[in-house]
Each structure stands twice: as structure tokens, then as C-alpha cells.
Design a protein around this motif. Structure first.
Motif, PDB file in Angstrom:
ATOM      1  N   LEU A  30       0.841  -1.194   0.000  1.00 58.33           N
ATOM      2  CA  LEU A  30       0.000   0.000   0.000  1.00 58.33           C
ATOM      3  C   LEU A  30       0.877   1.244   0.000  1.00 58.33           C
ATOM      4  N   PRO A  31       0.376   2.302  -0.568  1.00 56.58           N
ATOM      5  CA  PRO A  31       1.185   3.527  -0.558  1.00 56.58           C
ATOM      6  C   PRO A  31       1.333   4.033   0.875  1.00 56.58           C
ATOM      7  N   PRO A  32       2.412   4.696   1.157  1.00 58.46           N
ATOM      8  CA  PRO A  32       2.600   5.190   2.524  1.00 58.46           C
ATOM      9  C   PRO A  32       1.539   6.231   2.880  1.00 58.46           C
ATOM     10  N   VAL A  33       1.070   6.174   4.111  1.00 60.44           N
ATOM     11  CA  VAL A  33       0.044   7.099   4.583  1.00 60.44           C
ATOM     12  C   VAL A  33       0.731   8.199   5.384  1.00 60.44           C
ATOM     13  N   VAL A  34       0.436   9.421   5.020  1.00 59.73           N
ATOM     14  CA  VAL A  34       1.024  10.556   5.717  1.00 59.73           C
ATOM     15  C   VAL A  34       0.033  11.028   6.778  1.00 59.73           C
ATOM     16  N   ILE A  35       0.472  11.017   8.025  1.00 61.28           N
ATOM     17  CA  ILE A  35      -0.381  11.460   9.129  1.00 61.28           C
ATOM     18  C   ILE A  35       0.232  12.741   9.684  1.00 61.28           C
ATOM     19  N   ASP A  36      -0.512  13.816   9.548  1.00 60.28           N
ATOM     20  CA  ASP A  36      -0.007  15.085  10.063  1.00 60.28           C
ATOM     21  C   ASP A  36      -0.819  15.494  11.301  1.00 60.28           C
ATOM     22  N   LYS A  37      -0.506  16.646  11.848  1.00 55.80           N
ATOM     23  CA  LYS A  37      -1.166  17.109  13.075  1.00 55.80           C
ATOM     24  C   LYS A  37      -2.653  17.358  12.854  1.00 55.80           C
ATOM     25  N   VAL A  43      -9.294  13.372  14.086  1.00 58.66           N
ATOM     26  CA  VAL A  43      -9.682  12.067  14.641  1.00 58.66           C
ATOM     27  C   VAL A  43     -10.003  12.192  16.123  1.00 58.66           C
ATOM     28  N   LEU A  44      -9.200  12.951  16.857  1.00 57.12           N
ATOM     29  CA  LEU A  44      -9.467  13.126  18.289  1.00 57.12           C
ATOM     30  C   LEU A  44     -10.776  13.866  18.544  1.00 57.12           C
ATOM     31  N   VAL A  45     -11.011  14.936  17.793  1.00 57.34           N
ATOM     32  CA  VAL A  45     -12.259  15.692  17.965  1.00 57.34           C
ATOM     33  C   VAL A  45     -13.452  14.822  17.589  1.00 57.34           C
ATOM     34  N   GLY A  46     -13.324  14.072  16.503  1.00 60.62           N
ATOM     35  CA  GLY A  46     -14.414  13.178  16.105  1.00 60.62           C
ATOM     36  C   GLY A  46     -14.689  12.128  17.166  1.00 60.62           C
ATOM     37  N   GLY A  47     -13.635  11.584  17.770  1.00 59.94           N
ATOM     38  CA  GLY A  47     -13.821  10.600  18.834  1.00 59.94           C
ATOM     39  C   GLY A  47     -14.496  11.192  20.055  1.00 59.94           C
TER      40      GLY A  47
END
Length: 81
Positions: A30-37, A43-47
Motif C-alpha cells: 500500500l502507498p505510505p500514509v502521511v499522518i499530520d497534526k 480524529v481526536l475531535v471526532g472521537g
């Protein structure tokens, strides 16, 4: 033309020769996934929002159940009189 090793052999030469197939395809990752701030923040706000909604539903369900118990008790006492 194909000449057999043994010319006196009654076995005819093979009609088809074996051709090697292509090697097994390489596995693609799979292509690398870039996770930024920003992604982490979303994701935190949605959780947090989903957890708050779940808690609100649970509190509402408990309060409705308690109201039903109280109303049933009141109606039962009223019918006994």
C-alpha cells in the motif's frame, strides 16, 4: 526441425514444447500514509464528539427508564385505591 536422440525409437517427437511462464508477479504494498497534526486533531475531535453523543443517548435512555418505573409505580398505587 527436431531430431530425436534415438532415431530408432518408435515414440514420435513431442508436438508442443514447454515454454516457461512469466515469474510470479511482485507483491505491491500500500502507498505510505502521511499522518499530520491536522489528521490527528480531526480524529481526536471526532472521537470526543462521538463519545459525547453516546453518553447523551445512554443518559437519555436511563432517564426514560426511570420515568417509566416511577409512572408505573404511581399508576399501580392509583389503581389500588
Amino acid at each position: 526441425m527436431f531430431l530425436p536422440k534415438y532415431p530408432d525409437s518408435p515414440t514420435p517427437p513431442p508436438a508442443h514444447t514447454h515454454t516457461p511462464t512469466d515469474p510470479a508477479p511482485t507483491r505491491r504494498s500500500l502507498p505510505p500514509v502521511v499522518i499530520d497534526k491536522n489528521t490527528v486533531a480531526v480524529v481526536l475531535v471526532g472521537g470526543v464528539v462521538l463519545t459525547a453523543l453516546l453518553a447523551a443517548v445512554a443518559v437519555t435512555a436511563i432517564s426514560v427508564a426511570m420515568a417509566a418505573v416511577v409512572l408505573r409505580s404511581m399508576l399501580r398505587d392509583h389503581n389500588r385505591r
